[in-house]
Scaffold this motif. Sequence first.
Motif, PDB file in Angstrom:
ATOM      1  N   GLY A 216       0.822  -1.200   0.000  1.00  0.00           N
ATOM      2  CA  GLY A 216       0.000   0.000   0.000  1.00  0.00           C
ATOM      3  C   GLY A 216       0.854   1.247   0.000  1.00  0.00           C
ATOM      4  O   GLY A 216       2.077   1.198  -0.171  1.00  0.00           O
ATOM      5  N   SER A 217       0.204   2.380   0.192  1.00  0.00           N
ATOM      6  CA  SER A 217       0.891   3.668   0.192  1.00  0.00           C
ATOM      7  C   SER A 217       0.121   4.642   1.067  1.00  0.00           C
ATOM      8  O   SER A 217      -1.115   4.567   1.151  1.00  0.00           O
ATOM      9  CB  SER A 217       0.993   4.221  -1.233  1.00  0.00           C
ATOM     10  N   ASN A 218       0.846   5.548   1.722  1.00  0.00           N
ATOM     11  CA  ASN A 218       0.178   6.597   2.487  1.00  0.00           C
ATOM     12  C   ASN A 218       0.002   7.874   1.675  1.00  0.00           C
ATOM     13  O   ASN A 218      -0.494   8.878   2.193  1.00  0.00           O
ATOM     14  CB  ASN A 218       0.947   6.897   3.782  1.00  0.00           C
ATOM     15  N   LEU A 219       0.400   7.846   0.382  1.00  0.00           N
ATOM     16  CA  LEU A 219       0.259   9.013  -0.485  1.00  0.00           C
ATOM     17  C   LEU A 219      -0.576   8.724  -1.736  1.00  0.00           C
ATOM     18  O   LEU A 219      -1.060   9.657  -2.383  1.00  0.00           O
ATOM     19  CB  LEU A 219       1.640   9.535  -0.911  1.00  0.00           C
ATOM     20  N   PRO A 239      -6.816  12.019  -1.773  1.00  0.00           N
ATOM     21  CA  PRO A 239      -7.404  13.369  -1.658  1.00  0.00           C
ATOM     22  C   PRO A 239      -6.704  14.210  -0.589  1.00  0.00           C
ATOM     23  O   PRO A 239      -6.180  13.675   0.400  1.00  0.00           O
ATOM     24  CB  PRO A 239      -8.859  13.078  -1.258  1.00  0.00           C
ATOM     25  N   ARG A 240      -6.697  15.519  -0.809  1.00  0.00           N
ATOM     26  CA  ARG A 240      -6.006  16.409   0.133  1.00  0.00           C
ATOM     27  C   ARG A 240      -6.772  17.717   0.284  1.00  0.00           C
ATOM     28  O   ARG A 240      -7.488  18.155  -0.618  1.00  0.00           O
ATOM     29  CB  ARG A 240      -4.581  16.688  -0.344  1.00  0.00           C
ATOM     30  N   ASN A 241      -6.594  18.324   1.445  1.00  0.00           N
ATOM     31  CA  ASN A 241      -7.116  19.655   1.741  1.00  0.00           C
ATOM     32  C   ASN A 241      -5.947  20.540   2.141  1.00  0.00           C
ATOM     33  O   ASN A 241      -5.167  20.174   3.024  1.00  0.00           O
ATOM     34  CB  ASN A 241      -8.127  19.595   2.886  1.00  0.00           C
ATOM     35  N   ALA A 266       0.486  32.721   5.439  1.00  0.00           N
ATOM     36  CA  ALA A 266       0.889  31.344   5.751  1.00  0.00           C
ATOM     37  C   ALA A 266       0.304  30.432   4.681  1.00  0.00           C
ATOM     38  O   ALA A 266      -0.916  30.382   4.500  1.00  0.00           O
ATOM     39  CB  ALA A 266       0.394  30.928   7.129  1.00  0.00           C
ATOM     40  N   VAL A 267       1.180  29.741   3.937  1.00  0.00           N
ATOM     41  CA  VAL A 267       0.770  28.817   2.879  1.00  0.00           C
ATOM     42  C   VAL A 267       0.863  27.389   3.412  1.00  0.00           C
ATOM     43  O   VAL A 267       1.833  27.033   4.071  1.00  0.00           O
ATOM     44  CB  VAL A 267       1.654  28.986   1.631  1.00  0.00           C
ATOM     45  N   ASN A 268      -0.145  26.571   3.105  1.00  0.00           N
ATOM     46  CA  ASN A 268      -0.231  25.199   3.617  1.00  0.00           C
ATOM     47  C   ASN A 268      -0.098  25.222   5.140  1.00  0.00           C
ATOM     48  O   ASN A 268       0.828  24.666   5.725  1.00  0.00           O
ATOM     49  CB  ASN A 268       0.842  24.303   2.985  1.00  0.00           C
ATOM     50  N   LEU A 269      -1.041  25.881   5.763  1.00  0.00           N
ATOM     51  CA  LEU A 269      -0.996  26.158   7.195  1.00  0.00           C
ATOM     52  C   LEU A 269      -0.797  24.897   8.030  1.00  0.00           C
ATOM     53  O   LEU A 269      -0.061  24.903   9.020  1.00  0.00           O
ATOM     54  CB  LEU A 269      -2.294  26.859   7.612  1.00  0.00           C
ATOM     55  N   THR A 270      -1.435  23.793   7.659  1.00  0.00           N
ATOM     56  CA  THR A 270      -1.334  22.560   8.440  1.00  0.00           C
ATOM     57  C   THR A 270      -0.134  21.709   8.055  1.00  0.00           C
ATOM     58  O   THR A 270       0.052  20.614   8.577  1.00  0.00           O
ATOM     59  CB  THR A 270      -2.615  21.732   8.279  1.00  0.00           C
ATOM     60  N   ASN A 271       0.688  22.222   7.105  1.00  0.00           N
ATOM     61  CA  ASN A 271       1.893  21.520   6.651  1.00  0.00           C
ATOM     62  C   ASN A 271       1.568  20.109   6.174  1.00  0.00           C
ATOM     63  O   ASN A 271       2.218  19.131   6.536  1.00  0.00           O
ATOM     64  CB  ASN A 271       2.950  21.475   7.752  1.00  0.00           C
ATOM     65  N   ASP A 272       0.545  20.018   5.340  1.00  0.00           N
ATOM     66  CA  ASP A 272       0.113  18.723   4.812  1.00  0.00           C
ATOM     67  C   ASP A 272       1.189  18.161   3.895  1.00  0.00           C
ATOM     68  O   ASP A 272       1.727  18.847   3.034  1.00  0.00           O
ATOM     69  CB  ASP A 272      -1.199  18.903   4.038  1.00  0.00           C
ATOM     70  N   TYR A 273       1.525  16.882   4.088  1.00  0.00           N
ATOM     71  CA  TYR A 273       2.535  16.183   3.289  1.00  0.00           C
ATOM     72  C   TYR A 273       1.800  15.341   2.259  1.00  0.00           C
ATOM     73  O   TYR A 273       1.157  14.347   2.602  1.00  0.00           O
ATOM     74  CB  TYR A 273       3.396  15.314   4.203  1.00  0.00           C
ATOM     75  N   TYR A 287       5.570  17.167  -5.065  1.00  0.00           N
ATOM     76  CA  TYR A 287       4.833  17.264  -3.814  1.00  0.00           C
ATOM     77  C   TYR A 287       4.152  18.630  -3.757  1.00  0.00           C
ATOM     78  O   TYR A 287       4.558  19.575  -4.447  1.00  0.00           O
ATOM     79  CB  TYR A 287       5.780  17.150  -2.611  1.00  0.00           C
ATOM     80  N   VAL A 288       3.135  18.734  -2.926  1.00  0.00           N
ATOM     81  CA  VAL A 288       2.566  20.054  -2.678  1.00  0.00           C
ATOM     82  C   VAL A 288       3.580  20.862  -1.860  1.00  0.00           C
ATOM     83  O   VAL A 288       4.434  20.296  -1.169  1.00  0.00           O
ATOM     84  CB  VAL A 288       1.225  19.960  -1.930  1.00  0.00           C
ATOM     85  N   SER A 289       3.503  22.162  -1.944  1.00  0.00           N
ATOM     86  CA  SER A 289       4.459  23.024  -1.237  1.00  0.00           C
ATOM     87  C   SER A 289       4.321  22.842   0.270  1.00  0.00           C
ATOM     88  O   SER A 289       3.204  22.812   0.794  1.00  0.00           O
ATOM     89  CB  SER A 289       4.218  24.495  -1.594  1.00  0.00           C
ATOM     90  N   PRO A 290       5.433  22.709   0.981  1.00  0.00           N
ATOM     91  CA  PRO A 290       5.347  22.621   2.442  1.00  0.00           C
ATOM     92  C   PRO A 290       4.928  23.960   3.037  1.00  0.00           C
ATOM     93  O   PRO A 290       4.870  24.974   2.341  1.00  0.00           O
ATOM     94  CB  PRO A 290       6.772  22.252   2.856  1.00  0.00           C
ATOM     95  N   ARG A 291       4.639  23.960   4.329  1.00  0.00           N
ATOM     96  CA  ARG A 291       4.217  25.200   4.982  1.00  0.00           C
ATOM     97  C   ARG A 291       5.294  26.262   4.852  1.00  0.00           C
ATOM     98  O   ARG A 291       6.490  25.996   5.024  1.00  0.00           O
ATOM     99  CB  ARG A 291       3.925  24.952   6.457  1.00  0.00           C
ATOM    100  N   SER A 292       4.865  27.456   4.529  1.00  0.00           N
ATOM    101  CA  SER A 292       5.790  28.579   4.438  1.00  0.00           C
ATOM    102  C   SER A 292       5.118  29.829   4.994  1.00  0.00           C
ATOM    103  O   SER A 292       3.903  30.005   4.861  1.00  0.00           O
ATOM    104  CB  SER A 292       6.237  28.822   2.988  1.00  0.00           C
ATOM    105  N   LEU A 293       5.913  30.687   5.612  1.00  0.00           N
ATOM    106  CA  LEU A 293       5.435  31.950   6.169  1.00  0.00           C
ATOM    107  C   LEU A 293       6.158  33.089   5.469  1.00  0.00           C
ATOM    108  O   LEU A 293       7.369  33.014   5.242  1.00  0.00           O
ATOM    109  CB  LEU A 293       5.696  32.009   7.679  1.00  0.00           C
ATOM    110  N   SER A 294       5.438  34.121   5.127  1.00  0.00           N
ATOM    111  CA  SER A 294       6.064  35.256   4.430  1.00  0.00           C
ATOM    112  C   SER A 294       5.470  36.557   4.927  1.00  0.00           C
ATOM    113  O   SER A 294       4.315  36.611   5.372  1.00  0.00           O
ATOM    114  CB  SER A 294       5.873  35.135   2.901  1.00  0.00           C
ATOM    115  N   ALA A 295       6.282  37.611   4.857  1.00  0.00           N
ATOM    116  CA  ALA A 295       5.850  38.956   5.224  1.00  0.00           C
ATOM    117  C   ALA A 295       6.198  39.897   4.074  1.00  0.00           C
ATOM    118  O   ALA A 295       7.243  39.749   3.433  1.00  0.00           O
ATOM    119  CB  ALA A 295       6.527  39.398   6.512  1.00  0.00           C
TER     120      ALA A 295
END
Length: 301
Positions: A216-219, A239-241, A266-273, A287-295
């Motif tokens: 199986g796979s977790n992704l 599926p992903r949110n 904040a992008v991908n706030l929950t840091n979904d993998y 992969y989807v982008s990991p969580r990132s914070l920007s100002a």
Amino acid sequence: MPCVPSPLNPGFRNEFHAGLQQAFGRYLVFDGEYIWKYTHNAYDFSVLGNTPITFPIEWHNSKIPGYAASVKVPNLHGLNANFVFSSVAARFFPPQVGGLGVTVGQNGLPFRIDHDEKFNSSAHLQYQPWKDGPWFAFNWRYDSGQVVGSTPCYGPNPGNDCPASTTLNGQPAIEMVANGAPMTADQEFQAGFFCGSTRASLTTPLPSVCPASQFGSNLIHVPTPGTQNNDKNPARIIPRNLFDVSIGHDNVFHGDRYKVSVQLTAVNLTNDYALYNFLSTFSGTHYVSPRSLSAEVGLHF
């Protein structure tokens, strides 16, 4: 299978669009369109083994229906909302009528290419309590998962397309093979594959043969043994949110000629993998982008 080149022929298509746009009062607008495309001599791309080399191939026909729609709230006491959603089915039908040899669709049945996705949506909410005050924004992206054509599976029945099917100690098993070549440890790790309690790592692959009941796979959603079908039940990304939030002010000091703006995001706030695609003919694995914070600070004049 011998590689027999065939000439490529021009494709031609019947394409139909039907749309509807309707406003419900001052604060709600619906805009939707249904698309149906039927292509004769439908083109696709194939890849040469485990290389970046791609070449055009031509199938007998393709059917690509889908819809795209949006619901908008223009402005309701400082609240703006936008919900966009769509679906697309990308079905191709053998036989191959042009191009070099390929590795899918050889059982003569329809198959879906990797941008086929049952449902995806994006919702955006933005609220500004005061006209000259700060604003708050929230984004929600949902994807039901694109088709993955390079996932090992088990299925010896005519409707299955699982060339990696085998047996281990007399029980159904799966060879770790994709696109006709053994998978590397890195590829198995990228796909999140596991065999029982053993998980692939960057340098350590899974056993070359894994019992079908333990694979199986977790992704990636791997069809249960005996149910895989390239048209009706292909492997898909799970599926992903994804959630993004931001807060900002477009005129911090309330200037007339010069305006200073600030924004925190904040992008991908929950840091979904999660995977976006896997071993795609067009773009490889992402992969989807990991969580990132920007100002951000801006000066407007």
